[in-house]
Design an enzyme around this catalytic site. Sequence first.
Site, PDB file in Angstrom:
ATOM      1  N   SER A  21       0.826  -1.203   0.000  1.00 55.26           N
ATOM      2  CA  SER A  21       0.000   0.000   0.000  1.00 55.26           C
ATOM      3  C   SER A  21       0.861   1.254   0.000  1.00 55.26           C
ATOM      4  CB  SER A  21      -0.896  -0.012   1.241  1.00 55.26           C
ATOM      5  OG  SER A  21      -1.504   1.250   1.395  1.00 55.26           O
ATOM      6  N   LYS A  27     -14.608  -3.471   2.511  1.00 53.23           N
ATOM      7  CA  LYS A  27     -15.284  -2.189   2.264  1.00 53.23           C
ATOM      8  C   LYS A  27     -16.808  -2.248   2.444  1.00 53.23           C
ATOM      9  CE  LYS A  27     -11.902  -0.055  -0.803  1.00 53.23           C
ATOM     10  NZ  LYS A  27     -11.668   0.701  -2.035  1.00 53.23           N
ATOM     11  N   ASP A  86     -13.108   7.270  -1.948  1.00 51.16           N
ATOM     12  CA  ASP A  86     -12.842   6.880  -3.343  1.00 51.16           C
ATOM     13  C   ASP A  86     -13.779   7.686  -4.236  1.00 51.16           C
ATOM     14  OD1 ASP A  86     -10.984   4.908  -2.668  1.00 51.16           O
ATOM     15  OD2 ASP A  86     -12.537   3.371  -2.469  1.00 51.16           O
ATOM     16  N   GLY A 121     -16.862  -2.826 -11.236  1.00 51.35           N
ATOM     17  CA  GLY A 121     -16.502  -3.287  -9.894  1.00 51.35           C
ATOM     18  C   GLY A 121     -16.688  -2.175  -8.870  1.00 51.35           C
ATOM     19  N   THR A 149     -18.122  -8.267 -18.344  1.00 48.42           N
ATOM     20  CA  THR A 149     -19.309  -9.055 -18.016  1.00 48.42           C
ATOM     21  C   THR A 149     -20.496  -8.088 -17.974  1.00 48.42           C
ATOM     22  OG1 THR A 149     -17.843 -10.327 -16.556  1.00 48.42           O
ATOM     23  CG2 THR A 149     -20.210 -10.745 -16.348  1.00 48.42           C
TER      24      THR A 149
HETATM   25  P1  ATR Z   1     -12.116  -2.445  -8.374  1.00 45.65           P
HETATM   26  O1  ATR Z   1     -12.451  -2.631  -6.939  1.00 45.65           O
HETATM   27  O2  ATR Z   1     -10.775  -1.797  -8.607  1.00 45.65           O
HETATM   28  O3  ATR Z   1     -13.199  -1.776  -9.129  1.00 45.65           O
HETATM   29  P2  ATR Z   1     -12.916  -5.034  -9.333  1.00 45.65           P
HETATM   30  O4  ATR Z   1     -14.111  -4.938  -8.471  1.00 45.65           O
HETATM   31  O5  ATR Z   1     -12.135  -6.291  -9.371  1.00 45.65           O
HETATM   32  O6  ATR Z   1     -11.871  -3.909  -8.960  1.00 45.65           O
HETATM   33  O7  ATR Z   1     -13.353  -4.628 -10.818  1.00 45.65           O
HETATM   34  C1  ATR Z   1     -12.507  -4.701 -11.910  1.00 45.65           C
HETATM   35  C2  ATR Z   1     -13.302  -4.434 -13.198  1.00 45.65           C
HETATM   36  O8  ATR Z   1     -12.403  -4.503 -14.307  1.00 45.65           O
HETATM   37  C3  ATR Z   1     -14.384  -5.444 -13.457  1.00 45.65           C
HETATM   38  O9  ATR Z   1     -15.480  -4.758 -14.017  1.00 45.65           O
HETATM   39  C4  ATR Z   1     -13.738  -6.400 -14.461  1.00 45.65           C
HETATM   40  O10 ATR Z   1     -14.642  -7.013 -15.350  1.00 45.65           O
HETATM   41  P3  ATR Z   1     -15.509  -8.316 -14.933  1.00 45.65           P
HETATM   42  O11 ATR Z   1     -16.688  -7.814 -14.166  1.00 45.65           O
HETATM   43  O12 ATR Z   1     -15.878  -8.954 -16.209  1.00 45.65           O
HETATM   44  O13 ATR Z   1     -14.597  -9.180 -14.087  1.00 45.65           O
HETATM   45  C5  ATR Z   1     -12.877  -5.468 -15.253  1.00 45.65           C
HETATM   46  N1  ATR Z   1     -11.707  -6.159 -15.797  1.00 45.65           N
HETATM   47  C6  ATR Z   1     -10.807  -6.885 -15.107  1.00 45.65           C
HETATM   48  N2  ATR Z   1      -9.831  -7.341 -15.916  1.00 45.65           N
HETATM   49  C7  ATR Z   1     -10.115  -6.878 -17.168  1.00 45.65           C
HETATM   50  C8  ATR Z   1      -9.499  -7.015 -18.449  1.00 45.65           C
HETATM   51  N3  ATR Z   1      -8.362  -7.692 -18.615  1.00 45.65           N
HETATM   52  N4  ATR Z   1     -10.089  -6.412 -19.505  1.00 45.65           N
HETATM   53  C9  ATR Z   1     -11.212  -5.720 -19.350  1.00 45.65           C
HETATM   54  N5  ATR Z   1     -11.855  -5.545 -18.175  1.00 45.65           N
HETATM   55  C10 ATR Z   1     -11.321  -6.130 -17.092  1.00 45.65           C
END
Ligand code: ATR
Length: 270
Positions: free
Chosen positions: A8, A59, A95, A120, A144
């Site tokens: 961190s 969180k 955030d 996310g 997704t």
């Molecule tokens: P955070 O807390 O930083 O928002 P997270 O909740 O893990 O992290 O969310 C990451 C986001 O990036 C998700 O929407 C993820 O898509 P999925 O819902 O399909 O998992 C997206 N993501 C992660 N890796 C990715 C990649 N290689 N290309 C495109 N989108 C990606």
Amino acid sequence: MGHPLGHSLSPIMHNAAFRSLGMDWIYVPFPVKPENLKAAVEGLRALGVEGVNVTIPHKEAVLEYIDDIHGTAALIGAVNTLKFDDGTVRGYNTDASGCLRALEEVTSVEGSSVLILGAGGAARACAFQLAEKGASDITILNRTPEKARLLAEDMADKLGFEASYGGYELIQGSVKSADILIDTTPVGMHPHTDDRPLVGAELMHEGLVVHDLVYNPQRTVLLREAERASAIPVSGIRMLLYQGVEAFRIWTGRDPPLDVMEDALKRVLN
Ligand code: ATR
């Protein structure tokens, strides 16, 4: 508090700020397993700790142990900052306010058309905050699409704000009409600095604000594309900085030394 905590940057940023103001305070990482979350919050309160940041995976779960939750954080359903106030535990989501402040350094969110990539936790914090701040429309696209739909539906339920949603095949059309693009995905994050960006320069237009929440490296592949397109790049370091700055103010009640905190981050990042 988080688990696992990883590396961190917050201790570096906050301790630099305390030092520069001559404050006898310290920010330390507490690895807390999910099963110990309740005991940790109670223990910190009993010990007279001023506050903590809360990160993955706590969180949302920590809401159960909070007495008073700040308005936007309640809608988002997640906090990253706790303040122990005479035995009362107050929860905030900096955030969300950090994302807003990073954007408002370069543009006005009110009346803007916003495109968010990813669905996310970070996307959720930004989307709720920008809707509350008066964005004219918000589109959420995700790998997704189902998760983008759930986020949009939750915004409709809680804010009465109708966001559009879908998969990445809608990126091209959506960027065209956007004033602000926020990439909340890990694409381009160290060590994958040469990933193909989700949006290339050929899809961007001059004046588009491009905020990549990835801060390592500071100049991501997406931000390099933004520069090529004469768009306005906003590094993830701005949101990282402002979420910390807002937390600092909540804990200490003092004006955060912005330059000191920014320098501390930049010294340790590439
Ligand atoms: P955070 O807390 O930083 O928002 P997270 O909740 O893990 O992290 O969310 C990451 C986001 O990036 C998700 O929407 C993820 O898509 P999925 O819902 O399909 O998992 C997206 N993501 C992660 N890796 C990715 C990649 N290689 N290309 C495109 N989108 C990606």
